[in-house]
Design a protein around this motif. Structure first.
Motif, PDB file in Angstrom:
ATOM      1  N   LEU A 119       0.832  -1.209   0.000  1.00 26.93           N
ATOM      2  CA  LEU A 119       0.000   0.000   0.000  1.00 26.93           C
ATOM      3  C   LEU A 119       0.865   1.256   0.000  1.00 26.93           C
ATOM      4  O   LEU A 119       0.511   2.268  -0.624  1.00 26.93           O
ATOM      5  N   LYS A 120       1.979   1.201   0.687  1.00 21.95           N
ATOM      6  CA  LYS A 120       2.915   2.333   0.678  1.00 21.95           C
ATOM      7  C   LYS A 120       3.522   2.518  -0.702  1.00 21.95           C
ATOM      8  O   LYS A 120       3.604   3.639  -1.225  1.00 21.95           O
ATOM      9  N   ASP A 121       3.926   1.424  -1.325  1.00 21.95           N
ATOM     10  CA  ASP A 121       4.591   1.501  -2.630  1.00 21.95           C
ATOM     11  C   ASP A 121       3.682   2.050  -3.719  1.00 21.95           C
ATOM     12  O   ASP A 121       4.145   2.713  -4.647  1.00 21.95           O
ATOM     13  N   ILE A 122       2.367   1.783  -3.612  1.00 21.93           N
ATOM     14  CA  ILE A 122       1.463   2.248  -4.660  1.00 21.93           C
ATOM     15  C   ILE A 122       1.028   3.697  -4.446  1.00 21.93           C
ATOM     16  O   ILE A 122       0.348   4.270  -5.296  1.00 21.93           O
ATOM     17  N   GLY A 123       1.416   4.291  -3.309  1.00 16.81           N
ATOM     18  CA  GLY A 123       1.122   5.706  -3.085  1.00 16.81           C
ATOM     19  C   GLY A 123      -0.172   5.977  -2.355  1.00 16.81           C
ATOM     20  O   GLY A 123      -0.732   7.080  -2.472  1.00 16.81           O
ATOM     21  N   LEU A 124      -0.666   4.998  -1.575  1.00 13.27           N
ATOM     22  CA  LEU A 124      -1.882   5.225  -0.796  1.00 13.27           C
ATOM     23  C   LEU A 124      -1.674   6.384   0.177  1.00 13.27           C
ATOM     24  O   LEU A 124      -0.651   6.486   0.839  1.00 13.27           O
ATOM     25  N   SER A 125      -2.668   7.279   0.277  1.00  8.88           N
ATOM     26  CA  SER A 125      -2.528   8.476   1.099  1.00  8.88           C
ATOM     27  C   SER A 125      -2.854   8.253   2.566  1.00  8.88           C
ATOM     28  O   SER A 125      -2.272   8.902   3.441  1.00  8.88           O
ATOM     29  N   TYR A 126      -3.791   7.341   2.831  1.00 10.51           N
ATOM     30  CA  TYR A 126      -4.320   7.258   4.194  1.00 10.51           C
ATOM     31  C   TYR A 126      -5.042   5.933   4.382  1.00 10.51           C
ATOM     32  O   TYR A 126      -5.681   5.415   3.461  1.00 10.51           O
ATOM     33  N   VAL A 127      -4.941   5.394   5.586  1.00 13.94           N
ATOM     34  CA  VAL A 127      -5.670   4.187   5.962  1.00 13.94           C
ATOM     35  C   VAL A 127      -6.501   4.498   7.194  1.00 13.94           C
ATOM     36  O   VAL A 127      -5.966   4.875   8.241  1.00 13.94           O
TER      37      VAL A 127
END
Length: 395
Positions: free
Chosen positions: A134-142
């Motif tokens: 999720l970090k690698d794909i550029g997710l902004s927030y969880v």
């Protein structure tokens, strides 16, 4: 969505939003609620499947495979249309979105199209590997749902051990370097857990929490009797304000928001008017920018099967399906009477809402909650806890 920390603690000023021209494509995420164009933030319920059995689930999710979910290709077509339409944020939800194998692929596609991608999850499936993905794909927030501490949370989610699994998901998300926040739905069975949630924010160094008022939809429609009384809601909101201020004053500020009851805005303003009249003026200006409830305008929902709704709680009313025509066409088609009215619902609300001094601040609050209890979509929201004297206040 009412930013308690932004408004009460002064972490946002009216000039902050004005500096960006109040256009959603230019505003940073923490200022999106003050946009002028109200391009819709989209909640996409990518799946109805879930590994938990939450008693208040608006999607009535189950741990089984459903054969009517949008395909990966259809999802990417939806994202193409939303990106071109100018929707600033795609919120992937469920069910449990991480039960869908192509969720990382879809989120990455949204990011590459210029949208901010966030997920709403129960947190139990965020392994270290998934967090890094999720970090690698550029997710902004969880956003991870917590309904209280272990005993209460596991009771609400109906799966023993899911509280500890959610905490592990939080730790894994933090270790991967992704911003994480908590989501807490308030009701009479867990309202006493609010202080413990604030303690958890501090102990785990979690930067954000959203406190959701109960909406009577899905399995939550059976919980009307479990909602707080008006006086109970006032006490809960005061507690949230007080604990937010305490953290701010001790140099440990957190982003704290309340969601799904826009009476919180006027209530906070009237409290500030007694405590700090000068700051109250700025708060009122920001609340007017916010405009209150934006279902069918500033927020929209696409269901797992492609149906388009005014928000994620209004699943019983569809404006069309993105498999038949693009979301952007459905959203701007004023031939649908309800869609047209939702674009300016203040003209159509009835009862005490119609004469309320705060109508331009609150936006008429939650229409789906009014419909659930009265059968009339334009009736007053029964969860509005402002007194008749307070709604007659002169701004």
């Amino acid at each position: 969505m009412i930013g308690i920390s932004k408004l009460y603690c002064g972490t946002v000023e009216p000039s902050d939003a004005l500096r960006y021209g109040r256009h959603s494509s230019q505003l940073p995420s923490h200022l999106l609620q003050f946009s002028e164009d109200k391009k819709p933030v989209i909640v996409w319920n990518v799946t109805r499947r879930c590994n938990l059995k939450c008693v208040h689930c608006y999607a009535q999710a189950k741990d089984q495979i459903f054969d009517n979910e949008l395909t990966t290709a259809q999802g990417k077509t939806l994202i193409d249309d939303l990106a071109a339409f100018g929707s600033p944020v795609m919120l992937f939800s469920g069910g449990e979105p991480l039960m869908r194998p192509d969720l990382p692929e879809l989120a990455e596609y949204a990011v590459k199209k210029g949208m901010r991608a966030v997920i709403s999850t129960n947190g139990t499936l965020i392994t270290p590997d998934m967090a890094r993905t999720l970090k690698d794909i550029g997710l902004s927030y969880v956003g991870i749902s917590i309904d209280g501490m272990e005993k209460i949370h596991d009771r609400f989610r109906a799966v023993k051990g899911c509280f500890q699994d959610a905490l592990e998901g939080i730790r894994n998300t933090q270790a991967a370097g992704i911003k994480v926040g908590l989501r807490f739905t308030i009701n009479k069975f867990n309202v006493d857990e609010i202080p413990a949630v604030f303690d958890l924010l501090e102990e785990m160094d979690i930067p954000r929490v959203c406190f959701y008022h109960l909406v009577y939809a899905g399995r939550g429609s059976k919980l009307v009797e479990d909602d707080l009384t008006h006086e109970g809601t006032r006490r809960a909101v005061d507690l949230i304000i007080d604990r937010t201020k305490d953290l701010h004053d001790r140099g440990k500020p957190k982003e704290v928001l309340t969601v799904d009851n826009h009476a919180d805005g006027p209530y906070l303003y009237m409290r500030m008017l007694k405590e700090d009249p000068e700051r109250a003026k700025e708060v009122l200006e920001l609340l007017k920018m916010n405009e209150g409830n934006n279902s069918g305008r500033g927020i929209g929902c696409v269901s797992w099967d492609g149906e388009v709704h005014a928000d994620q709680f209004w699943r019983h009313n569809s404006f069309g399906n993105i498999k038949d025509r693009p979301f952007s066409e459905i959203w701007t088609d004023m031939s649908n009477p309800l869609m047209k009215k939702l674009k300016d619902k203040k003209q159509y609300v009835t009862g005490r809402c119609a004469t309320c001094s705060w109508l331009n601040v609150c936006g008429g609050n939650f229409r789906v909650r009014a419909e659930a209890t009265t059968g009339d979509v334009w009736a007053p929201d029964p969860a509005c806890y402002l007194t008749d004297e307070e709604i007659s206040e002169t701004l």
